[in-house]
Design a protein around this motif. Structure first.
Motif, PDB file in Angstrom:
ATOM      1  N   ARG A 184       0.840  -1.199   0.000  1.00  0.00           N
ATOM      2  CA  ARG A 184       0.000   0.000   0.000  1.00  0.00           C
ATOM      3  C   ARG A 184       0.877   1.252   0.000  1.00  0.00           C
ATOM      4  N   PRO A 185       0.417   2.322  -0.619  1.00  0.00           N
ATOM      5  CA  PRO A 185       1.203   3.569  -0.570  1.00  0.00           C
ATOM      6  C   PRO A 185       1.290   4.078   0.864  1.00  0.00           C
ATOM      7  N   PRO A 186       2.361   4.763   1.191  1.00  0.00           N
ATOM      8  CA  PRO A 186       2.508   5.274   2.558  1.00  0.00           C
ATOM      9  C   PRO A 186       1.318   6.142   2.953  1.00  0.00           C
ATOM     10  N   SER A 187       0.895   6.019   4.196  1.00  0.00           N
ATOM     11  CA  SER A 187      -0.227   6.804   4.682  1.00  0.00           C
ATOM     12  C   SER A 187       0.219   8.226   4.988  1.00  0.00           C
ATOM     13  N   ARG A 188      -0.753   9.104   5.153  1.00  0.00           N
ATOM     14  CA  ARG A 188      -0.432  10.471   5.555  1.00  0.00           C
ATOM     15  C   ARG A 188       0.201  10.449   6.936  1.00  0.00           C
ATOM     16  N   ARG A 189       1.319  11.118   7.085  1.00  0.00           N
ATOM     17  CA  ARG A 189       1.976  11.218   8.382  1.00  0.00           C
ATOM     18  C   ARG A 189       1.315  12.342   9.174  1.00  0.00           C
ATOM     19  N   LEU A 190       0.996  12.088  10.411  1.00  0.00           N
ATOM     20  CA  LEU A 190       0.316  13.052  11.247  1.00  0.00           C
ATOM     21  C   LEU A 190       1.135  13.307  12.507  1.00  0.00           C
ATOM     22  N   LEU A 191       1.319  14.577  12.853  1.00  0.00           N
ATOM     23  CA  LEU A 191       2.007  14.920  14.098  1.00  0.00           C
ATOM     24  C   LEU A 191       1.722  16.372  14.434  1.00  0.00           C
ATOM     25  N   GLY A 192       1.442  16.606  15.705  1.00  0.00           N
ATOM     26  CA  GLY A 192       1.296  17.964  16.197  1.00  0.00           C
ATOM     27  C   GLY A 192       2.321  18.224  17.282  1.00  0.00           C
ATOM     28  N   VAL A 193       3.020  19.357  17.190  1.00  0.00           N
ATOM     29  CA  VAL A 193       4.022  19.759  18.175  1.00  0.00           C
ATOM     30  C   VAL A 193       3.711  21.176  18.629  1.00  0.00           C
ATOM     31  N   VAL A 230       6.970  10.941   2.076  1.00  0.00           N
ATOM     32  CA  VAL A 230       5.645  10.533   1.606  1.00  0.00           C
ATOM     33  C   VAL A 230       5.035  11.685   0.824  1.00  0.00           C
ATOM     34  N   ALA A 231       4.115  11.322  -0.071  1.00  0.00           N
ATOM     35  CA  ALA A 231       3.503  12.337  -0.931  1.00  0.00           C
ATOM     36  C   ALA A 231       2.507  13.192  -0.168  1.00  0.00           C
ATOM     37  N   GLU A 232       1.901  12.627   0.861  1.00  0.00           N
ATOM     38  CA  GLU A 232       0.889  13.352   1.625  1.00  0.00           C
ATOM     39  C   GLU A 232       1.246  13.315   3.099  1.00  0.00           C
ATOM     40  N   TYR A 233       1.095  14.443   3.772  1.00  0.00           N
ATOM     41  CA  TYR A 233       1.288  14.483   5.220  1.00  0.00           C
ATOM     42  C   TYR A 233       0.485  15.630   5.794  1.00  0.00           C
ATOM     43  N   GLU A 234       0.329  15.597   7.092  1.00  0.00           N
ATOM     44  CA  GLU A 234      -0.413  16.647   7.780  1.00  0.00           C
ATOM     45  C   GLU A 234       0.232  16.865   9.139  1.00  0.00           C
ATOM     46  N   PHE A 235       1.024  17.917   9.251  1.00  0.00           N
ATOM     47  CA  PHE A 235       1.731  18.229  10.478  1.00  0.00           C
ATOM     48  C   PHE A 235       1.259  19.584  11.003  1.00  0.00           C
ATOM     49  N   SER A 236       1.455  19.801  12.278  1.00  0.00           N
ATOM     50  CA  SER A 236       1.216  21.133  12.830  1.00  0.00           C
ATOM     51  C   SER A 236       2.343  21.471  13.792  1.00  0.00           C
ATOM     52  N   LEU A 237       2.794  22.718  13.747  1.00  0.00           N
ATOM     53  CA  LEU A 237       3.822  23.229  14.650  1.00  0.00           C
ATOM     54  C   LEU A 237       3.306  24.541  15.215  1.00  0.00           C
ATOM     55  N   ARG A 238       3.108  24.566  16.516  1.00  0.00           N
ATOM     56  CA  ARG A 238       2.581  25.760  17.173  1.00  0.00           C
ATOM     57  C   ARG A 238       3.628  26.332  18.117  1.00  0.00           C
ATOM     58  N   GLU A 239       4.154  27.517  17.782  1.00  0.00           N
ATOM     59  CA  GLU A 239       4.970  28.257  18.737  1.00  0.00           C
ATOM     60  C   GLU A 239       3.997  29.082  19.561  1.00  0.00           C
ATOM     61  N   THR A 240       3.908  28.791  20.853  1.00  0.00           N
ATOM     62  CA  THR A 240       2.832  29.393  21.618  1.00  0.00           C
ATOM     63  C   THR A 240       3.225  29.593  23.072  1.00  0.00           C
ATOM     64  N   ARG A 241       2.277  30.004  23.887  1.00  0.00           N
ATOM     65  CA  ARG A 241       2.515  30.301  25.297  1.00  0.00           C
ATOM     66  C   ARG A 241       2.672  29.032  26.121  1.00  0.00           C
ATOM     67  N   THR A 242       3.355  29.175  27.239  1.00  0.00           N
ATOM     68  CA  THR A 242       3.652  28.013  28.084  1.00  0.00           C
ATOM     69  C   THR A 242       2.383  27.280  28.508  1.00  0.00           C
TER      70      THR A 242
END
Length: 313
Positions: free
Chosen positions: A92-101, A122-134
């Motif tokens: 199967r093709p690689p799945s979407r990589r998911l990660l939130g930091v 991978v061709a598709e991914y869904e990441f999030s990077l939040r620089e935010t308050r403590t």
């Protein structure tokens, strides 16, 4: 209705992960191309099989209960492992990589994120990077908006942070210990110094990251937050703080790890104080990290090691 103890299917887990991500049974149903009543029934069936409520329902959508938050961590693990099995053995093709930091404002965290995304392959991914308050970092990880958070602690804030983390079901894992530095513009007169003292900073604007409603000294992103300053400016993002370093000869106190590629106009000068900054990642105490989160932390360690800093663990 299914009896408690009946098996949990992969379809249950995949649907639950989508419902949790969307915060809505209807939105998750649309995403998976099933009818809303079918999705709603599947969630009730899952809760019956588990024997406890996983979702709190309201007119605005759904939120996770405490049990639901813990369950989601394990569900994500299973869904990811099945995708890897199908990729390896069924072609199967690689799945979407998911990660939130979620992280305090550290360029090494961004640098590591860039490396991780480039290496994903991978061709598709869904990441999030939040620089935010403590406070928001802790809330993001507690509610699983992000899988992990990166922040600092020291002797001043340790007890307060550790208690808040314990109460939230989270654990702090040390990554490295850094000597405090000031970040300043390359054009600042202090940029040529081998070390700076607090006296050197007395007439310069101190730049700090705004902590919003939770503006306690204990949640400050910078050490020595209780020291008074004649000139102080609070900002909300890293681009602004760098611009103020350049435009006003301001400074902030941080780890000393800064990427020339990402921040070419800013330099780090050691600060002559008897303090240390312990950087670590936080995650749920009962939920193991996904492989993607482990890859990200490996990149963080690689970036830090590249600056000659010893990593812990």
């Amino acid at each position: 209705m299914a009896r408690r103890g009946s098996g949990i299917t992969l379809q249950h887990l995949q649907a639950f992960v989508e419902v949790a991500a969307e915060g809505s049974i209807t939105a998750a149903a649309d995403l998976l191309y099933v009818a809303q009543p079918t999705m709603s029934a599947a969630m009730k069936d899952l809760e019956s099989r588990v024997g406890r409520p996983l979702l709190a329902r309201s007119a605005r959508g759904v939120t996770l209960t405490a049990d639901g938050t813990e369950f989601l961590g394990y569900a994500k693990q299973v869904v990811e492992q099945v995708a890897l099995l199908e990729q390896h053995y069924l072609g199967r093709p690689p799945s979407r990589r998911l990660l939130g930091v979620s992280t305090q404002h550290y360029s090494f965290a961004v640098d590591a994120f860039v490396r991780m995304v480039r290496a994903t392959g991978v061709a598709e991914y869904e990441f999030s990077l939040r620089e935010t308050r403590t406070w928001d970092i802790i809330e993001d990880v507690r509610t699983l908006r992000s899988e992990l958070g990166i922040l600092y602690r020291n002797d001043f804030n340790r007890n307060v942070l550790d208690k808040l983390l314990r109460d939230s079901g989270l654990v702090f894992h040390p990554l490295f210990v850094a000597e405090p530095h000031i970040f300043i513009s390359r054009r600042n007169p202090l940029a040529s110094r081998s070390r700076a003292t607090l006296d050197d900073l007395a007439d310069l604007p101190r730049l700090t990251f705004d902590q919003g409603a939770n503006n306690s000294f204990y949640f400050a992103e910078e050490i020595l937050s209780t020291l008074s300053s004649k000139q102080e400016i609070r900002v909300s993002d890293r681009a602004t703080i760098f611009n103020l370093m350049i435009g006003l000869d301001g400074y902030t106190i941080s780890t000393g790890i800064i990427s020339d590629d990402l921040d070419p106009e800013i330099v780090a000068v050691p600060l002559d104080v008897d303090e240390r900054i312990e950087i670590g990642w936080i995650g749920h105490s009962a939920i193991p990290l996904t492989e993607q989160a482990q890859r990200y932390l490996a990149e963080v360690r690689a970036v830090v090691t590249g600056f000659g800093v010893a990593v812990l663990g």
